[in-house]
Design a protein around this motif. Structure first.
Motif, PDB file in Angstrom:
ATOM      1  N   THR A   1      64.267 -37.049  55.296  1.00 39.58           N
ATOM      2  CA  THR A   1      63.008 -36.876  54.455  1.00 39.58           C
ATOM      3  C   THR A   1      63.380 -38.502  53.781  1.00 39.58           C
ATOM      4  O   THR A   1      64.319 -38.841  53.166  1.00 39.58           O
ATOM      5  N   SER A   2      62.036 -38.983  53.614  1.00 35.34           N
ATOM      6  CA  SER A   2      62.196 -40.369  52.649  1.00 35.34           C
ATOM      7  C   SER A   2      62.653 -40.030  51.355  1.00 35.34           C
ATOM      8  O   SER A   2      62.657 -39.218  50.714  1.00 35.34           O
ATOM      9  N   VAL A   3      63.326 -41.303  50.758  1.00 35.03           N
ATOM     10  CA  VAL A   3      63.669 -41.140  49.496  1.00 35.03           C
ATOM     11  C   VAL A   3      62.486 -40.816  48.500  1.00 35.03           C
ATOM     12  O   VAL A   3      62.752 -40.205  47.577  1.00 35.03           O
ATOM     13  N   GLY A   4      61.541 -41.496  48.903  1.00 30.88           N
ATOM     14  CA  GLY A   4      60.395 -41.494  47.997  1.00 30.88           C
ATOM     15  C   GLY A   4      59.798 -39.940  47.693  1.00 30.88           C
ATOM     16  O   GLY A   4      59.527 -39.468  46.765  1.00 30.88           O
ATOM     17  N   ALA A   5      59.813 -39.224  48.922  1.00 30.47           N
ATOM     18  CA  ALA A   5      59.447 -38.157  49.209  1.00 30.47           C
ATOM     19  C   ALA A   5      60.514 -37.033  48.379  1.00 30.47           C
ATOM     20  O   ALA A   5      60.108 -36.230  47.670  1.00 30.47           O
ATOM     21  N   LEU A   6      61.640 -37.534  48.492  1.00 35.32           N
ATOM     22  CA  LEU A   6      62.542 -36.591  47.710  1.00 35.32           C
ATOM     23  C   LEU A   6      62.464 -36.838  46.202  1.00 35.32           C
ATOM     24  O   LEU A   6      62.782 -35.889  45.502  1.00 35.32           O
ATOM     25  N   LYS A   7      62.478 -37.931  45.608  1.00 32.98           N
ATOM     26  CA  LYS A   7      62.152 -38.433  44.452  1.00 32.98           C
ATOM     27  C   LYS A   7      60.842 -37.557  43.604  1.00 32.98           C
ATOM     28  O   LYS A   7      61.248 -36.904  42.746  1.00 32.98           O
TER      29      LYS A   7
END
Length: 186
Positions: free
Chosen positions: A162-168
């Protein structure tokens, strides 16, 4: 551009690939990663015996596929990915076995926490475990990895795909829900 693996990983991977040293190296892998993997899985399934079974399955799968491990990622990332997949598979199987919806699964996990004989700690820690168990699975995963394991978003991204942005965003939503729950139940 390939990432540079930590020297310890590179040495351990090399020993895992050698027939003469692979068993000893794998014992070292189990010694290094048993506890962090156990707690990651335990926070997902909330039951000691189930977490132990999943951990055993994780190491069994890792042992069976160690020859295919290319070393593109850190050993810990590879093992976390196996462990999380095992835990997710277990939860899906339990949901089916117990005929639970996703909402029912969350209350089932809270009930496991309340009846857990291995739980010790204060009331706030218990409250946190209950509210984390009530989060949607992805938010629960991300929160556990960031809060308890202090994992960097980049490593979570490799493990979860999963993208870092989605994880944040998932972590932020989880924290908001936890804050709301704790504020409402004080």
């Amino acid at each position: 551009m390939a990432k540079e693996l930590p020297r310890e990983d590179t040495e351990l991977i090399e020993r895992l690939r050698q027939p003469a040293t692979c068993r000893q190296a794998f014992n070292e892998v189990m010694r290094l990663y048993s506890e962090p993997l156990y707690w990651q899985v335990r926070r997902m399934v909330e039951n000691h015996d189930d977490a132990n079974d999943i951990l055993q399955n994780t190491f069994l799968k890792a042992w069976q596929s160690v020859e295919g491990f290319r070393g593109d990622a850190k050993l810990s990332t590879w093992l976390y990915k196996i462990a999380l997949n095992e835990a997710i598979t277990f939860l899906a199987r339990e949901r089916k076995r117990l005929s639970l919806s996703l909402d029912d699964e969350e209350s089932h996990l809270v009930n496991l926490i309340e009846s857990d004989e291995y739980v010790d700690g204060d009331e706030l820690a218990l409250k946190l475990r209950k509210v984390v168990a009530s989060l949607p699975e992805k938010q629960r995963l991300v929160f556990n990895m960031k809060y308890y394991d202090e994992m960097k978003y980049e490593q979570m991204s490799e493990i979860l795909g999963t993208s870092v942005g989605a994880l944040k965003a998932s972590y932020h939503l989880a924290v908001k829900k936890i804050e709301q729950y704790i504020t409402a139940h004080d």
